[in-house]
Enzyme design. Sequence first.
Site, PDB file in Angstrom:
ATOM      1  N   THR A 197     -24.885   8.877  36.422  1.00  0.00           N
ATOM      2  CA  THR A 197     -25.382  10.179  35.989  1.00  0.00           C
ATOM      3  C   THR A 197     -24.389  11.297  36.292  1.00  0.00           C
ATOM      4  O   THR A 197     -23.558  11.174  37.189  1.00  0.00           O
ATOM      5  CB  THR A 197     -26.746  10.501  36.643  1.00  0.00           C
ATOM      6  OG1 THR A 197     -27.206  11.758  36.161  1.00  0.00           O
ATOM      7  CG2 THR A 197     -26.657  10.565  38.159  1.00  0.00           C
ATOM      8  N   ARG A 198     -24.504  12.397  35.503  1.00  0.00           N
ATOM      9  CA  ARG A 198     -23.714  13.605  35.780  1.00  0.00           C
ATOM     10  C   ARG A 198     -24.637  14.811  35.815  1.00  0.00           C
ATOM     11  O   ARG A 198     -24.202  15.948  35.730  1.00  0.00           O
ATOM     12  CB  ARG A 198     -22.621  13.802  34.725  1.00  0.00           C
ATOM     13  CG  ARG A 198     -23.038  13.566  33.294  1.00  0.00           C
ATOM     14  CD  ARG A 198     -21.975  13.996  32.322  1.00  0.00           C
ATOM     15  NE  ARG A 198     -22.287  15.309  31.823  1.00  0.00           N
ATOM     16  CZ  ARG A 198     -22.958  15.560  30.708  1.00  0.00           C
ATOM     17  NH1 ARG A 198     -23.403  14.572  29.947  1.00  0.00           N
ATOM     18  NH2 ARG A 198     -23.190  16.793  30.333  1.00  0.00           N
ATOM     19  N   HIS A 202     -34.607  13.950  37.962  1.00  0.00           N
ATOM     20  CA  HIS A 202     -36.000  14.389  38.095  1.00  0.00           C
ATOM     21  C   HIS A 202     -36.911  13.157  38.017  1.00  0.00           C
ATOM     22  O   HIS A 202     -36.444  12.039  38.076  1.00  0.00           O
ATOM     23  CB  HIS A 202     -36.311  15.415  37.006  1.00  0.00           C
ATOM     24  CG  HIS A 202     -35.364  16.589  37.056  1.00  0.00           C
ATOM     25  ND1 HIS A 202     -35.370  17.492  38.082  1.00  0.00           N
ATOM     26  CD2 HIS A 202     -34.346  16.961  36.223  1.00  0.00           C
ATOM     27  CE1 HIS A 202     -34.419  18.398  37.882  1.00  0.00           C
ATOM     28  NE2 HIS A 202     -33.772  18.089  36.775  1.00  0.00           N
ATOM     29  N   HIS A 205     -36.148  10.287  35.580  1.00  0.00           N
ATOM     30  CA  HIS A 205     -35.052   9.394  35.993  1.00  0.00           C
ATOM     31  C   HIS A 205     -35.533   8.446  37.078  1.00  0.00           C
ATOM     32  O   HIS A 205     -35.160   7.281  37.120  1.00  0.00           O
ATOM     33  CB  HIS A 205     -33.866  10.200  36.520  1.00  0.00           C
ATOM     34  CG  HIS A 205     -33.370  11.236  35.575  1.00  0.00           C
ATOM     35  ND1 HIS A 205     -33.758  12.539  35.647  1.00  0.00           N
ATOM     36  CD2 HIS A 205     -32.533  11.145  34.512  1.00  0.00           C
ATOM     37  CE1 HIS A 205     -33.178  13.227  34.679  1.00  0.00           C
ATOM     38  NE2 HIS A 205     -32.424  12.405  33.976  1.00  0.00           N
ATOM     39  N   ARG A 291     -30.256   7.058  26.755  1.00  0.00           N
ATOM     40  CA  ARG A 291     -29.992   7.774  25.509  1.00  0.00           C
ATOM     41  C   ARG A 291     -28.691   8.581  25.642  1.00  0.00           C
ATOM     42  O   ARG A 291     -28.454   9.180  26.674  1.00  0.00           O
ATOM     43  CB  ARG A 291     -31.168   8.729  25.301  1.00  0.00           C
ATOM     44  CG  ARG A 291     -31.294   9.245  23.939  1.00  0.00           C
ATOM     45  CD  ARG A 291     -32.454  10.209  23.811  1.00  0.00           C
ATOM     46  NE  ARG A 291     -32.345  10.852  22.514  1.00  0.00           N
ATOM     47  CZ  ARG A 291     -31.522  11.859  22.266  1.00  0.00           C
ATOM     48  NH1 ARG A 291     -30.779  12.362  23.225  1.00  0.00           N
ATOM     49  NH2 ARG A 291     -31.456  12.375  21.062  1.00  0.00           N
TER      50      ARG A 291
END
Length: 570
Positions: A197-198, A202, A205, A291
């Site tokens: 992730t970048r 929340h 996730h 996505r």
Amino acid sequence: MGALKEPHGGELKNLYLGAEAAAEEKQLSREMPSWDLTARQICDIELILNGGFSPLEGFLGQADYESVVGGMRLADGLLWPIPVTLDVTQEFADAIGEGDTIALRDREGVLIATMAVSDKYTPDKRAEAAGVLGTTDDLHPEVDRLLNHSGPVYLGGSLRGVQPPIHFDFTHNRHSPQELRDLFAKWSWRKVVAFQTRNPLHRAHQELTFRAAREAEANLLIHPVVGQTKPGDIDYFTRVRCYEKLLSHYPEQTSALSLLPLAMRMAGPREAVWHGIIRKNFGCTHFIIGRDHAGPGKDSKGEDFYGAYDAQTLFREYEKEIDISLVPFQMMVYVQDRAQYAPVDEVEPGETQLTISGTELRRRLKFGLEIPDWFSFPEVIDVLRERHPPLSQQGFTLFFTGLSGSGKSTIANAVMTKMMEMGGRRVTLLDGDLVRKNLSSELGFSKEHRNLNIERIGFVASEITKNGGIAICAPIAPYKGSRRKVREMIEGLGGFIEIHVSTPLEVCEARDRKGLYAKARAGVIKEFTGISDPYEDPENPEMRIDTTEITIDQAAQQVLLKLENLGYLS
Ligand code: PPS
């Protein structure tokens, strides 16, 4: 039991010399030509040296580079989708020959590694962009870097590591591939699913990662990128504080957080394959792709650079070869009727699904609006609110741009004076002439010097903005590219309001307050903006002001109203 998965290419590289050899190399490096690594190159070299990029043993030579760009493989046929190259200036390259050894240093001059230069070549960067990124549109941040900011020559060759790049932050959460592998072994983790992730994480996730771990019957590694991500992303210090809060909601024995110093390319599908290879090198067995993985957003026609699930499709093609299992995910949405998260394709007809997009979240933070509990954990939101106070308390940059004599300096001055009168904020004026005198006195008006001048202004303004102040800049800033660069430098740190003072050339020339236009027409002043040097009109400034028909006071009022309207003045 050590590695859970064989590293890519079979062997985990570790290119660091032992203490004695490193000391010797340091001595020898004094005689070597020295290259100061860019922030991007520091990220790359760390992962080459510690084996995160196994099987690479250095920056790519020409044969590997061409094979990677054209066919996603190293010259020996091994899958490798992203070129990892050392770009340098022409001047530096001219002084180096193949066979030389160079010293690679960080910005403080610390020797990180030496490189035996086996290849020196001039890449076709448009072909690189088209091949690797599928586009030459420079709204793509990596295309922009490649075509507009990277050095013209690449040097390739094998590395001898002297010491790892230094990090003072979050050291307890940074691991080399070997360290992570050893930890997995120590914890008896046999299957590990990695989540890249970048962004801040929340509840959606959390639910996604829980499901992925359950499906794969694996432990979970939250593996966020803290190297370089997309310009404008939330800084990693804030993100890591969010991750730490979120992690306290995960079962302690089954999940871990480790920070990856990767420089992302935002290359979508190819990048997903690369991420998979890297995670395998770090000992993971499964990799989540959701996505729009590593997506750079929209192109100049307003269309997505990559399809939302293209990364999953490409990864599927190479999954066996990479030898890490894909855990694909649809977007997670909150199903109100069930008070539960679910993948969007599992929502029943008639059920109400809720999401808050990144843009909407930023809007709510900006105006101090409510963020519901179903979306995130209150302590995560607290961290974000601390970093993103409401706009009226944030720093910002007012960036006036326009021709000489357009009125930008005078408006900037008037706005500053009015703000001082209002009180409560710290304001700094970076007027064109002022900067030329104090910051850029050695610079002329060539394109290169103008860009440098604007970058300096951008740097100072970004520091002021970051620390909650107001920077008012008023240079000509005639080139689109450098204005964009300044925007990118500042937008993630606070507000950036570009004001095009669009008073037409005829009016500026008729005014000719400093007598410069006459001199430019007579050829006494060369490269004069509007006469013998271009001014590229801003395409999407926050505001345009033409001072032909209005007074300076009226123009300053318009600016203040705009600031109020945008939420910057309370
Ligand atoms: S730039 O292009 O943004 O770096 O220019 P800037 O630093 O704003 O220019 C500051 C002032 O320099 C004077 N000047 C020139 N302007 C344009 N072209 C040429 N060749 C030139 N030579 C000198 C000019 O007065 C600029 O100030 P303003 O306030 O715009 O009139």
